[in-house]
Design an enzyme around this catalytic site. Sequence first.
Site, short mmCIF file in Angstrom:
data_model
loop_
_atom_site.label_atom_id
_atom_site.label_comp_id
_atom_site.label_asym_id
_atom_site.label_seq_id
_atom_site.Cartn_x
_atom_site.Cartn_y
_atom_site.Cartn_z
N CYS A 134 -66.94 -34.23 41.37
CA CYS A 134 -66.34 -33.20 42.22
C CYS A 134 -65.83 -32.04 41.38
CB CYS A 134 -65.21 -33.81 43.05
SG CYS A 134 -64.43 -32.60 44.13
N CYS A 137 -62.62 -30.49 42.49
CA CYS A 137 -61.43 -31.29 42.22
C CYS A 137 -61.02 -31.17 40.75
CB CYS A 137 -61.68 -32.78 42.47
SG CYS A 137 -62.67 -33.16 43.89
N ASP A 138 -61.99 -31.27 39.86
CA ASP A 138 -61.68 -31.46 38.45
C ASP A 138 -62.02 -30.28 37.54
OD1 ASP A 138 -60.79 -34.03 39.03
OD2 ASP A 138 -62.83 -34.82 38.96
#
Length: 310
Positions: A134, A137-138
């Site tokens: 992701c 997300c990261d």
Amino acid sequence: MEKIRCLIIGGGPAGYTAAVYASRSSLAPVLYEGMEPGGQLTTTTVVENYPGFKDGVDANELMNQMRAQAQRFGADIRRGSVTKADLSQRPFRITVDGEHEIEAETLIIATGATAKYLGLPSETRFRGAGVSACATCDGFFYRRKDVAVVGGGDSACEEATYLAGLCNKVYMIVRRDVFRASKAMQERVFATPNIEILWNCNTQEVLGDENGVTGVRLIRKNGEVFDIKVDGFFLGIGHHPNAELFAPWVQTDENGYIITEGKTTKTNVEGVFAAGDVQDPKYRQAITAAASGCRAALDAERFLLEKMNQ
Ligand code: NDP
């Protein structure tokens, strides 16, 4: 045997929204959250595109709020995984955690989808230490660093362009000599100067040390093996819908996504509805999942009303 009017499986935006609507319609819904309460969204940090939050909202907070909202109207939200489903006749028979048996008059499947991984041992070893599925997300952790994205579809292209805005350099590892992604998405990639595409390449191994990922060993179609130095390795090779348990009864497409009828959430089994990513390979957003959860609850309510009037 416990009897339930409306059973919702899945604790993500689709499931919680279905629970909000179903509880307000007095369907006394029971929702099982499974192993990952909050769903895929909780692997994200801030959600900036969910309407109503001008400055964005923490993903866990958004999910907690949805859950609490459903509980306020009486939804019974429980932790547990559905291990068996028999949808051959109504009421449907569902087993939770291998022991608790339920008879459900209606069923809303909102079990979501899971990101695919390549299946390399080194990839598993560095999961959460440089390996991620992701980018949104990261990606933040790799600002001004070099990263790689595997895949050639819309997801991979979207991840690569997103990461290009944060990182120094983004390698795209594409196993063929063409993208699968849409033209528009491809053009965005081609127009981004800090993305380098490595065509005809497969990942042999994710390299790293005790601090995490340090590089990737690739093999080109012609047999050439070479390494690239990166700090992050992102998967963009698609998602897997969590529909296996229901697949013997519910119709799925060639990729395993549950097929729903037109604009409804109806599956081919009367009384079984599907909402969220388990039936949506295309949009996969929290807001679209939430919207289909709403539709599933309304569809279930109408179904029960029709049955009562028959
Ligand atoms: P896709 O299945 O479309 O693409 C997967 C990509 O990963 C392909 O390039 C495939 O290669 C590659 N791949 C698969 N397995 C491996 C492997 N083991 N090793 C290396 N490469 C591999 O998945 P997406 O998640 O990209 O898209 C799914 C759906 O969601 C599509 O319909 C897409 O259009 C949609 N989507 C739309 C977006 C948007 O419009 N904004 C954003 C994201 C997704 P190959 O081509 O060789 O099979």
